[in-house]
Write an enzyme that holds these catalytic residues in place. Structure first.
Site, PDB file in Angstrom:
ATOM      1  N   SER A 202       0.094  -3.610  -2.198  1.00 29.33           N
ATOM      2  CA  SER A 202      -0.368  -3.223  -0.862  1.00 29.33           C
ATOM      3  C   SER A 202       0.758  -2.742   0.046  1.00 29.33           C
ATOM      4  O   SER A 202       0.532  -1.891   0.916  1.00 29.33           O
ATOM      5  CB  SER A 202      -1.120  -4.381  -0.201  1.00 29.33           C
ATOM      6  OG  SER A 202      -0.334  -5.552  -0.181  1.00 29.33           O
ATOM      7  N   HIS A 255       2.721  -5.388   4.524  1.00 27.90           N
ATOM      8  CA  HIS A 255       1.930  -4.248   4.999  1.00 27.90           C
ATOM      9  C   HIS A 255       2.653  -3.506   6.117  1.00 27.90           C
ATOM     10  O   HIS A 255       2.753  -2.275   6.103  1.00 27.90           O
ATOM     11  CB  HIS A 255       0.568  -4.727   5.498  1.00 27.90           C
ATOM     12  CG  HIS A 255      -0.294  -5.299   4.433  1.00 27.90           C
ATOM     13  ND1 HIS A 255      -1.524  -5.874   4.680  1.00 27.90           N
ATOM     14  CD2 HIS A 255      -0.106  -5.398   3.087  1.00 27.90           C
ATOM     15  CE1 HIS A 255      -2.055  -6.281   3.548  1.00 27.90           C
ATOM     16  NE2 HIS A 255      -1.217  -6.019   2.570  1.00 27.90           N
TER      17      HIS A 255
END
Length: 278
Positions: A202, A255
């Site tokens: 991610s 992230h």
């Protein structure tokens, strides 16, 4: 003329061209190795076309596009439509690095199901201490670890969608550099908060989101883009992770770090394009 986008599905491309014709915008379809290219004759209409394209990509099967084809009389055109299997579509929209990373992530996920998470993490996780710093593969390999089916499906879907178009349009080396740099920095950022107990693609995916979106905004001629609606959703998802709304264990620092890296790399790579526009 300006190339607007490359679309693998000829029917969808024709529907968009017909729809824009109802708005008095002339677009041209040209064959391409990955499908068809859509070109715009009048550069002054580019911003309007890009706006409509964003809406089209969010909902390409909306009845208004089919209605436009009926209005234009192109429903039964003689264009050589070709049917693709899901596997052909998957391969046609991705380069060798994109597909290799997908296969690697799936193989590691299966191995983790068989041997257990810790057995695999002991070899691939972010360095636990200074004695592992020289095991340089760990700085990247943590990105290939996934801990649930939803986790790996979500990441690989975005990786294929974003990484595929980046590799196809900008080259394998560009995607490789972004992947390595974002994996290192997103891993480092997450390790400051959770130690070495994390994994997943991610951080790299958010770097791709930032890179593809900003490149599309600043240098649309490069042929990659992420609709603003999807970018807004991704940012909202990132923010939601900090409030634990969904009750999921989310690597928020990875992230954010990945997104920042992607934006910075895109800003640097498009500095000349932006300067030319100014």
């Amino acid at each position: 003329m300006t190339r607007v986008i490359v679309i693998s599905n000829l029917r969808l491309a024709q529907a968009f061209v017909d729809y824009m014709a109802t708005h008095h915008v002339a677009l041209e379809i040209r064959p391409d190795a990955q499908g068809v290219e859509i070109w715009l004759a009048d550069d002054e209409q580019l911003s309007a076309v890009q706006h409509e394209l964003e809406q089209f990509l969010l909902d390409p099967l909306n009845p208004r596009y089919q209605a436009a084809s009926w209005q234009a009389g192109n429903v039964n055109s003689n264009l050589p439509y070709q049917r693709f299997s899901y596997l052909q579509t998957l391969r046609s929209q991705a380069g060798p690095l994109t597909l290799s990373v997908m296969v690697l992530c799936i193989a590691i996920y299966i191995l983790m199901l068989i041997t257990g998470d810790m057995a695999v993490m002991s070899w691939l996780a972010w360095p636990y201490n200074s004695s592992q710093y020289l095991q340089i593969w760990r700085w990247v390999s943590h990105a290939f670890l996934h801990f649930s089916l939803l986790h790996i499906l979500f990441n690989l879907m975005w990786w294929w969608y974003l990484g595929g178009q980046m590799e196809k349009r900008l080259g394998t080396s560009k995607l490789l550099v972004l992947t390595i740099v974002s994996a290192v920095f997103s891993g480092w950022g997450q390790s400051l908060f959770s130690g070495a107990n994390f994994g997943g693609l991610s951080g790299v995916v958010y770097a791709l989101m930032g890179y593809v979106w900003l490149t599309g905004e600043r240098a649309p001629e490069r042929g990659i883009s992420l609709p603003r609606g999807l970018m807004a959703f991704s940012v909202l998802w990132l923010i939601a992770g900090y409030f634990d709304i969904l009750g999921l264990s989310i690597a928020n620092a990875a992230h954010v770090s990945g997104l920042i890296i992607g934006l910075l790399m895109a800003f640097w790579d498009t500095r000349n394009s932006a300067r030319t526009v100014q």
